[in-house]
Design a protein around this motif. Structure first.
Motif, mmCIF file in Angstrom:
data_model
loop_
_atom_site.group_PDB
_atom_site.id
_atom_site.type_symbol
_atom_site.label_atom_id
_atom_site.label_comp_id
_atom_site.label_asym_id
_atom_site.label_seq_id
_atom_site.Cartn_x
_atom_site.Cartn_y
_atom_site.Cartn_z
ATOM 1 N N ARG A 1 0.825 -1.397 0.037
ATOM 2 C CA ARG A 1 0.229 -0.087 -0.103
ATOM 3 C C ARG A 1 0.931 1.195 -0.061
ATOM 4 N N HIS B 1 -3.770 7.177 0.302
ATOM 5 C CA HIS B 1 -3.269 5.947 0.111
ATOM 6 C C HIS B 1 -3.629 5.486 -1.226
ATOM 7 N N GLN B 2 -2.936 4.192 -1.708
ATOM 8 C CA GLN B 2 -3.348 3.620 -2.715
ATOM 9 C C GLN B 2 -2.764 2.098 -2.464
ATOM 10 N N ALA B 3 -3.856 1.180 -2.638
ATOM 11 C CA ALA B 3 -3.686 -0.349 -2.250
ATOM 12 C C ALA B 3 -2.945 -0.786 -3.815
#
Lengths: 179, 179
Positions: free
Chosen positions: A46, A147-149
């Motif tokens: 992440r 965030h970025q998964a």
């Protein structure tokens, strides 16, 4: 009348090491209960995007982070993004390294003009830790970072999402090649 | 009406040191190291280099440090280096006066806008000064560098990252001839 006493900011210099906590994000971190730094892992794969303001032109030559209480074999990658989410430059993925060490990673020398950017960090596992602030309570991270998964390696274009925790990584840019 | 602009000043600090906003103070505060301590000089002859940025021309008249409430033995030296590590000016004196600010006159020295390092060394293994004690390697993450010297600030600094240093002395440049 010609007003000639304003300084030429384009010729001014910056501190050799810039980082999260330097400028506007400092205010948010402090008033949201960031307190002292602590060690923690980041969620696997992440990406965390931390805002930073660059007030003067600079050439970024390295990026840095601080290994927490546990080093190890997880890999870490750092990068710089525009405000709209385009990757400008990123390090290669590197083993996190020795606990309690400041680590610099080389990047292609990159000129950054004044403006707002995001510093990004992603790890491929939760064994290794890095230093970070922990805001007072879980959802407060949404007020500071993005965030970025599934964002390993760091993507060419970020797809920003809201944070669901309270972690603000302590990472930065260095304008010198050494030490 | 004729408008006569005053001299442009981005700040008007009487002294500049690590406690200044043009130095490491903003991020030191973000790291929550807001309280100096009475600290033992960690290693005799170990010099510390702390980055700062001038956005206007100033004249340095004195250099100084803050003696602690315990022993202040040894010879202290404080000075300023240019961004590339060449010493510009320094002043030294035997530690004198418990819990006292100690200043040393130096040749009046003009510093133009740019990035510099304020430096300090102490020859004693038992000398105390007021300092911050951030957990290692957080001093390094602020850009504070060190050098093992022969007891005086060298003409040309060879600055290095210390992964174990937990010490940032309060030292300063004074921009007024008298205070």
């Amino acid at each position: 009348m010609t007003y000639s006493r304003l300084p030429d900011h384009s010729k001014m210099m910056l501190m050799p090491m810039l980082g999260t906590g330097d400028d506007l994000s400092t205010v948010a971190i402090r008033v949201l209960g960031g307190g002292t730094l602590a060690s923690s892992a980041l969620a696997t794969d992440r990406a965390v995007y931390v805002p930073i303001n660059i007030p003067r032109p600079l050439v970024a030559k390295r990026m840095w982070y601080v290994v927490g209480a546990t080093g190890g074999t997880n890999t870490i990658q750092l990068g710089i993004y525009t405000e709209s989410g385009s990757q400008i430059v990123a390090t290669t993925a590197t083993t996190v390294g020795t606990a309690a060490n400041l680590v610099h990673l080389d990047i292609t020398d990159t000129t950054l003009t004044p403006g707002s950017y995001y510093l990004a960090v992603v790890l491929n596992g939760t064994t290794a830790t890095i230093l970070r602030w922990g805001l007072q309570t879980t959802p407060l991270g949404r007020l500071v970072v993005l965030h970025q998964a599934a964002a390993r390696p760091l993507p060419a274009t970020a797809t920003f999402a809201a944070s669901n925790d309270n972690i603000v990584p302590y990472i930065g840019i260095t304008t010198t090649a050494s030490p | 009406m004729t408008y006569t602009p005053g001299a442009f000043q981005l700040y008007n600090d009487a002294v500049i040191g690590p406690m200044s906003r043009c130095s490491i103070a903003p991020r030191l505060g973000a790291l929550n190291f807001t309280t100096p301590v009475d600290a033992l000089w960690p290693t005799a002859n170990l010099a510390f280099y702390i980055p700062f940025v001038l956005e206007r021309t100033v004249t340095v008249y004195q250099v100084g440090w803050v003696n602690a409430a315990t022993a202040v033995t040894g010879t202290h030296e404080a000075g300023v280096y240019d961004s590339l590590g060449s010493k510009i000016i320094s002043g030294a004196a035997a530690g004198s006066g418990l819990s006292a600010v100690q200043v040393v006159n130096v040749t009046d020295t003009v510093l133009s806008a740019g990035q510099y390092w304020i430096a300090m060394v102490n020859t004693s293994t038992v000398g105390h000064v007021w300092a911050w004690a951030p957990t290692a390697p957080q001093a390094a993450s602020l850009g504070v560098l060190t050098e093992a010297t022969a007891g005086t600030l060298p003409t040309t600094a060879t600055m290095a990252i210390s992964q174990t240093s937990a010490f940032i002395p309060i030292c300063f440049l004074q921009m007024r001839a008298t205070l």
